[in-house]
Design an enzyme around this catalytic site. Structure first.
Site, PDB file in Angstrom:
ATOM      1  N   GLU A 190      -3.495  -3.299   5.856  1.00 38.75           N
ATOM      2  CA  GLU A 190      -2.410  -3.381   4.888  1.00 38.75           C
ATOM      3  C   GLU A 190      -2.947  -3.385   3.461  1.00 38.75           C
ATOM      4  OE1 GLU A 190      -0.265  -6.808   6.287  1.00 38.75           O
ATOM      5  OE2 GLU A 190      -1.599  -8.231   5.303  1.00 38.75           O
ATOM      6  N   CYS A 191      -2.376  -2.538   2.644  1.00 43.32           N
ATOM      7  CA  CYS A 191      -2.705  -2.360   1.231  1.00 43.32           C
ATOM      8  C   CYS A 191      -4.194  -2.080   1.057  1.00 43.32           C
ATOM      9  CB  CYS A 191      -2.240  -3.559   0.405  1.00 43.32           C
ATOM     10  SG  CYS A 191      -1.969  -3.128  -1.340  1.00 43.32           S
ATOM     11  N   GLY A 192      -5.006  -3.030   0.584  1.00 39.56           N
ATOM     12  CA  GLY A 192      -6.426  -2.777   0.416  1.00 39.56           C
ATOM     13  C   GLY A 192      -7.093  -2.336   1.699  1.00 39.56           C
TER      14      GLY A 192
END
Length: 437
Positions: free
Chosen positions: A322-324
């Site tokens: 998720e994200c990074g």
């Protein structure tokens, strides 16, 4: 039981600084942060030595918020608010704001207001916060960025016209400030003199805050909350081994998420994509958010780690990012200076860094499969997806106002996208991640 909420009249009012200072004054503090923020919780943990937990009505629901708050309560619970006291997802009063959460948990609010540029008008400002929703117990005021003389001047007006007592002030002192960065604040471990700043802040507030009165306001009486909304999920995945990417590049995990996974019987095994040579022997890899763009060279140079992840994926290993973590799993990141960093190349797209927040995809979202809501989370990123070679996005991210977009790529048993998910209202989504379905 003792506890209170620190609310502000706006963002940038000094809630985190005041929260850190007040937390330093007490022993056995249970720190909390309202909203999805990952950064402030690292400061709470630095000051108190205890884990800080997010309280978010949108992502956790009322039962989830109550469960986390009472489960983690210690000697005194100090809850840092978000934005202005009444700011939330809309203009209703049940809008997931600091005020809304204070009502749900029945906690007194200490309101932070700036001094300067006003006199008697400060009373009108605070009276407005009191009158907007009388169900909110604004029990005290702290005035930020002022002098002792002006504090006494403000205190007279506030107590005369609002009936709310002032319990102290924070002097204006630039040496107490924490540097800014694109995601908000630097993480606690990145500030060399944070220990000295915190000690100075503590010494100041010991003189300027009526700590005895604050403790009286914080007295909540006898309370119990024994309901566990996840009791039926206990040991559901007993024996499942989950590799958690944890190092300087990957730091954003909700403590409640990890504890819920353990409650469900999972064994969590930390590893470092920067330092370790290969992944551990696990049934699922979990790459949380963080700053992979700031550690891109180190991540990219660790070829043996990347190869072990690719090999695991080629054998239908289950991966969630998720994200990074999602950014790390893509082909690579294009930095602001025009250089590129090759990464895992599992998700067939490239990430392009930007110098401003992607406001079009900022805020709370629901993860939807057709008409079904699988999970709740939020997006906050200074990058965008570019050069999609293979679009395998399978869900819709839907904001509370109805705006939506495609999100979460799926390559074999790897799911990855920008949304940060809180599992309390996302058990269906967690099941899909674990089962690889």
């Amino acid at each position: 039981m003792k506890g209170f909420v620190i609310g502000g009249v706006s963002s940038g009012i000094g809630k985190t600084t005041v929260s850190m200072g007040l937390m330093s004054l007490f022993e056995s503090v249970s720190p909390f942060k309202i909203g999805p923020d990952y950064i402030d919780t690292t400061f709470h943990q630095f000051v108190t030595g205890n884990k800080s937990y997010n309280l978010d009505l949108f992502m956790m629901g009322e039962e989830g918020v109550k469960y986390s708050f009472y489960k983690h309560h210690k000697g005194i619970s100090i809850v840092e608010g978000v934005m202005g006291l009444y700011d939330g997802i809309d203009h209703s009063l049940d809008n997931n704001s600091t005020a809304h959460l204070a009502r749900v948990l029945d906690l007194p609010v200490i309101l932070i207001v700036n001094g300067g540029g006003k006199s008697t008008s400060i009373a009108a400002e605070i009276l407005g916060y009191k009158m907007l929703d009388r169900r909110v117990n604004i029990a005290g005021v702290i005035i930020s960025k002022t002098t002792e003389a002006m504090y006494n001047h403000y205190k007279e007006a506030i107590e005369k016209y609002t009936g709310i007592e002032c319990i102290g002030y924070l002097p204006k002192d630039e040496t107490l400030a924490v540097s800014s960065r694109h995601l908000g604040l630097l993480q606690a471990y990145e500030i060399d003199d944070l220990k000295e700043k915190t000690q100075k802040l503590k010494e100041i507030l010991e003189k300027t805050i009526d700590v005895k009165r604050l403790l009286e306001i914080a007295e909540l009486g006898e309370r119990e909350y024994n309901k566990n909304p996840f009791e039926n999920a206990k040991d559901k995945y007993k024996g499942l081994k989950v590799g958690i990417a944890k190092d300087s590049a990957f730091t954003f995990y909700y403590n409640d998420n990890l504890e819920l996974m353990e409650h469900m019987g999972m064994e969590l095994i930390s590893f470092s994509p920067i330092e370790d040579k290969k992944i551990p022997e696990v049934d699922l890899l979990y790459f949380g958010g963080g700053y992979p763009e700031n550690y891109g060279k180190e991540l990219s140079k660790n070829k043996s780690m990347i190869e072990s992840i690719r090999e695991y994926h080629s054998k239908n290993g289950k991966i969630y990012g998720e994200c990074g973590g999602f950014m790390y799993l893509t082909k690579g990141i294009e930095l602001l200076d025009g250089s590129s960093i090759p990464l895992c190349d599992i998700i067939k797209c490239t990430i392009q860094m930007r110098d401003k927040l992607d406001i079009s995809r900022f805020g709370y979202i629901s993860i939807c499969d057709k008409d079904n809501i699988l999970g709740r989370g939020h997006e906050f990123h200074y990058s965008k997806i570019s050069k999609i070679e293979k679009d395998t996005r399978e869900y819709q991210g839907v904001k509370p106002n109805g705006k939506n977009w495609s999100c979460v790529f799926k390559e074999k048993n790897c799911r990855a996208g920008y949304p940060h998910i809180h599992f309390f209202k996302s058990l269906g989504y967690l099941d899909k991640i674990i089962k690889g379905s």
